[in-house]
Design a protein around this motif. Structure first.
Motif, PDB file in Angstrom:
ATOM      1  N   UNK A  67     129.346  37.900  71.804  1.00  0.00           N
ATOM      2  CA  UNK A  67     127.911  38.013  71.528  1.00  0.00           C
ATOM      3  C   UNK A  67     127.674  39.309  70.759  1.00  0.00           C
ATOM      4  N   UNK A  68     127.001  39.249  69.606  1.00  0.00           N
ATOM      5  CA  UNK A  68     126.809  40.470  68.831  1.00  0.00           C
ATOM      6  C   UNK A  68     125.762  41.388  69.460  1.00  0.00           C
ATOM      7  N   UNK A  69     125.951  42.670  69.299  1.00  0.00           N
ATOM      8  CA  UNK A  69     124.992  43.656  69.803  1.00  0.00           C
ATOM      9  C   UNK A  69     124.133  44.199  68.677  1.00  0.00           C
ATOM     10  N   UNK A  70     124.779  44.646  67.618  1.00  0.00           N
ATOM     11  CA  UNK A  70     124.080  45.353  66.541  1.00  0.00           C
ATOM     12  C   UNK A  70     122.942  44.537  65.922  1.00  0.00           C
ATOM     13  N   UNK A  71     123.127  43.259  65.571  1.00  0.00           N
ATOM     14  CA  UNK A  71     122.002  42.536  64.968  1.00  0.00           C
ATOM     15  C   UNK A  71     120.780  42.452  65.874  1.00  0.00           C
ATOM     16  N   UNK A  72     121.004  42.294  67.169  1.00  0.00           N
ATOM     17  CA  UNK A  72     119.865  42.219  68.082  1.00  0.00           C
ATOM     18  C   UNK A  72     119.162  43.569  68.214  1.00  0.00           C
ATOM     19  N   UNK A  73     119.925  44.644  68.215  1.00  0.00           N
ATOM     20  CA  UNK A  73     119.309  45.974  68.320  1.00  0.00           C
ATOM     21  C   UNK A  73     118.547  46.293  67.033  1.00  0.00           C
ATOM     22  N   UNK A  74     119.099  45.928  65.887  1.00  0.00           N
ATOM     23  CA  UNK A  74     118.378  46.149  64.631  1.00  0.00           C
ATOM     24  C   UNK A  74     117.122  45.297  64.554  1.00  0.00           C
ATOM     25  N   UNK A  75     117.183  44.069  65.078  1.00  0.00           N
ATOM     26  CA  UNK A  75     115.992  43.228  65.137  1.00  0.00           C
ATOM     27  C   UNK A  75     114.938  43.870  66.039  1.00  0.00           C
ATOM     28  N   UNK A  76     115.368  44.413  67.172  1.00  0.00           N
ATOM     29  CA  UNK A  76     114.436  45.098  68.074  1.00  0.00           C
ATOM     30  C   UNK A  76     113.805  46.308  67.369  1.00  0.00           C
ATOM     31  N   UNK A  89     110.498  54.905  68.522  1.00  0.00           N
ATOM     32  CA  UNK A  89     111.018  56.271  68.699  1.00  0.00           C
ATOM     33  C   UNK A  89     112.035  56.304  69.832  1.00  0.00           C
ATOM     34  N   UNK A  90     111.752  55.581  70.933  1.00  0.00           N
ATOM     35  CA  UNK A  90     112.690  55.529  72.048  1.00  0.00           C
ATOM     36  C   UNK A  90     114.026  54.938  71.599  1.00  0.00           C
ATOM     37  N   UNK A  91     113.970  53.863  70.824  1.00  0.00           N
ATOM     38  CA  UNK A  91     115.192  53.229  70.344  1.00  0.00           C
ATOM     39  C   UNK A  91     115.921  54.144  69.358  1.00  0.00           C
ATOM     40  N   UNK A  92     115.167  54.819  68.498  1.00  0.00           N
ATOM     41  CA  UNK A  92     115.720  55.737  67.508  1.00  0.00           C
ATOM     42  C   UNK A  92     116.473  56.885  68.181  1.00  0.00           C
ATOM     43  N   UNK A  98     120.736  54.513  69.278  1.00  0.00           N
ATOM     44  CA  UNK A  98     120.140  55.348  68.241  1.00  0.00           C
ATOM     45  C   UNK A  98     120.960  55.483  66.967  1.00  0.00           C
ATOM     46  N   UNK A  99     122.267  55.793  67.069  1.00  0.00           N
ATOM     47  CA  UNK A  99     123.045  55.960  65.838  1.00  0.00           C
ATOM     48  C   UNK A  99     123.065  54.723  64.946  1.00  0.00           C
ATOM     49  N   UNK A 100     123.191  53.539  65.543  1.00  0.00           N
ATOM     50  CA  UNK A 100     123.230  52.341  64.693  1.00  0.00           C
ATOM     51  C   UNK A 100     121.877  52.079  64.050  1.00  0.00           C
ATOM     52  N   UNK A 101     120.800  52.372  64.757  1.00  0.00           N
ATOM     53  CA  UNK A 101     119.464  52.182  64.192  1.00  0.00           C
ATOM     54  C   UNK A 101     119.225  53.200  63.074  1.00  0.00           C
ATOM     55  N   UNK A 104     121.209  52.382  59.917  1.00  0.00           N
ATOM     56  CA  UNK A 104     120.651  51.261  59.190  1.00  0.00           C
ATOM     57  C   UNK A 104     119.355  51.647  58.488  1.00  0.00           C
ATOM     58  N   UNK A 105     118.468  52.317  59.191  1.00  0.00           N
ATOM     59  CA  UNK A 105     117.163  52.624  58.613  1.00  0.00           C
ATOM     60  C   UNK A 105     117.228  53.706  57.537  1.00  0.00           C
ATOM     61  N   UNK A 106     118.113  54.662  57.682  1.00  0.00           N
ATOM     62  CA  UNK A 106     118.187  55.739  56.697  1.00  0.00           C
ATOM     63  C   UNK A 106     119.044  55.380  55.491  1.00  0.00           C
ATOM     64  N   UNK A 107     120.191  54.733  55.730  1.00  0.00           N
ATOM     65  CA  UNK A 107     121.152  54.511  54.647  1.00  0.00           C
ATOM     66  C   UNK A 107     121.498  53.050  54.399  1.00  0.00           C
ATOM     67  N   UNK A 108     120.951  52.149  55.214  1.00  0.00           N
ATOM     68  CA  UNK A 108     121.339  50.730  55.163  1.00  0.00           C
ATOM     69  C   UNK A 108     122.859  50.611  55.262  1.00  0.00           C
ATOM     70  N   UNK A 109     123.422  51.396  56.188  1.00  0.00           N
ATOM     71  CA  UNK A 109     124.870  51.490  56.319  1.00  0.00           C
ATOM     72  C   UNK A 109     125.332  50.863  57.628  1.00  0.00           C
ATOM     73  N   UNK A 110     126.535  50.285  57.574  1.00  0.00           N
ATOM     74  CA  UNK A 110     127.183  49.696  58.741  1.00  0.00           C
ATOM     75  C   UNK A 110     128.548  50.366  58.871  1.00  0.00           C
ATOM     76  N   UNK A 111     128.941  50.753  60.090  1.00  0.00           N
ATOM     77  CA  UNK A 111     130.267  51.374  60.252  1.00  0.00           C
ATOM     78  C   UNK A 111     131.380  50.424  59.797  1.00  0.00           C
ATOM     79  N   UNK A 112     132.402  51.004  59.214  1.00  0.00           N
ATOM     80  CA  UNK A 112     133.528  50.209  58.708  1.00  0.00           C
ATOM     81  C   UNK A 112     134.164  49.376  59.822  1.00  0.00           C
ATOM     82  N   UNK A 113     134.297  49.976  61.000  1.00  0.00           N
ATOM     83  CA  UNK A 113     134.883  49.254  62.132  1.00  0.00           C
ATOM     84  C   UNK A 113     134.029  48.025  62.476  1.00  0.00           C
TER      85      UNK A 113
END
Length: 162
Positions: A67-76, A89-92, A98-101, A104-113
């Motif tokens: 089950x993916x985590x990142x897409x759901x957190x970005x959707x939230x 702000x709480x999620x940020x 926080x780091x994944x949000x 994504x929001x600052x650089x539209x970046x996804x970790x290579x891993x």
């Protein structure tokens, strides 16, 4: 193992129905409610509900490897960004999410891993879907799923690394 399969199917069906219900509710509200203030309040409520359920599904994704985590957190984050600055702000500022949000929001970046994991899981999933569906009348659904995954993989490869 059978219980885990049943649980995964239940979660998968729930997330699909949840997404469809949120989209339908949004369209119904936008096109039927004439009072602007009431419409905005209802949309904000739908977005808050979608945000909280997305966080719940993201947390489940931490413990379930399929089950993916990142897409759901970005959707939230997207839902809260529109509906509630306080929860955004709480999620940020969250220790884990926080780091994944922020990436994504600052650089539209996804970790290579995460990219490698997503590509691997999509490839494995597409192979399984094609294997299971090839001899059925629904064989074309495996082709459609594979084409969508290929498109997402190409799009993801063009994003910067976090």
């Amino acid at each position: 193992m059978n219980e885990m399969n049943h649980f995964w199917q239940s979660i998968s069906q729930f997330s699909g129905w949840f997404l469809a219900a949120m989209i339908i509710a949004s369209f119904v509200i936008v096109f039927t409610v004439k009072n602007r203030k009431l419409r905005e309040t209802l949309i904000r409520g739908v977005l808050m509900l979608a945000g909280f359920l997305s966080i719940l599904l993201g947390i489940i994704g931490i413990f379930l490897p399929i089950m993916p985590t990142v897409p759901f957190i970005l959707l939230a984050a997207a839902c809260f960004g529109r509906a509630s600055p306080r929860f955004h702000k709480w999620l940020w500022e969250h220790k884990y999410f926080g780091p994944m949000v922020r990436n994504w929001e600052q650089k539209r970046a996804i970790p290579r891993k995460a990219k490698y994991m997503a590509w691997s899981m999509m490839t494995f999933s597409c192979c399984m879907v094609l294997y299971r569906m090839w001899q059925t009348p629904w064989w074309w659904s495996g082709i459609v799923v594979s084409a969508i995954c290929l498109s997402v993989g190409i799009w993801m490869s063009r994003l910067p690394d976090a």
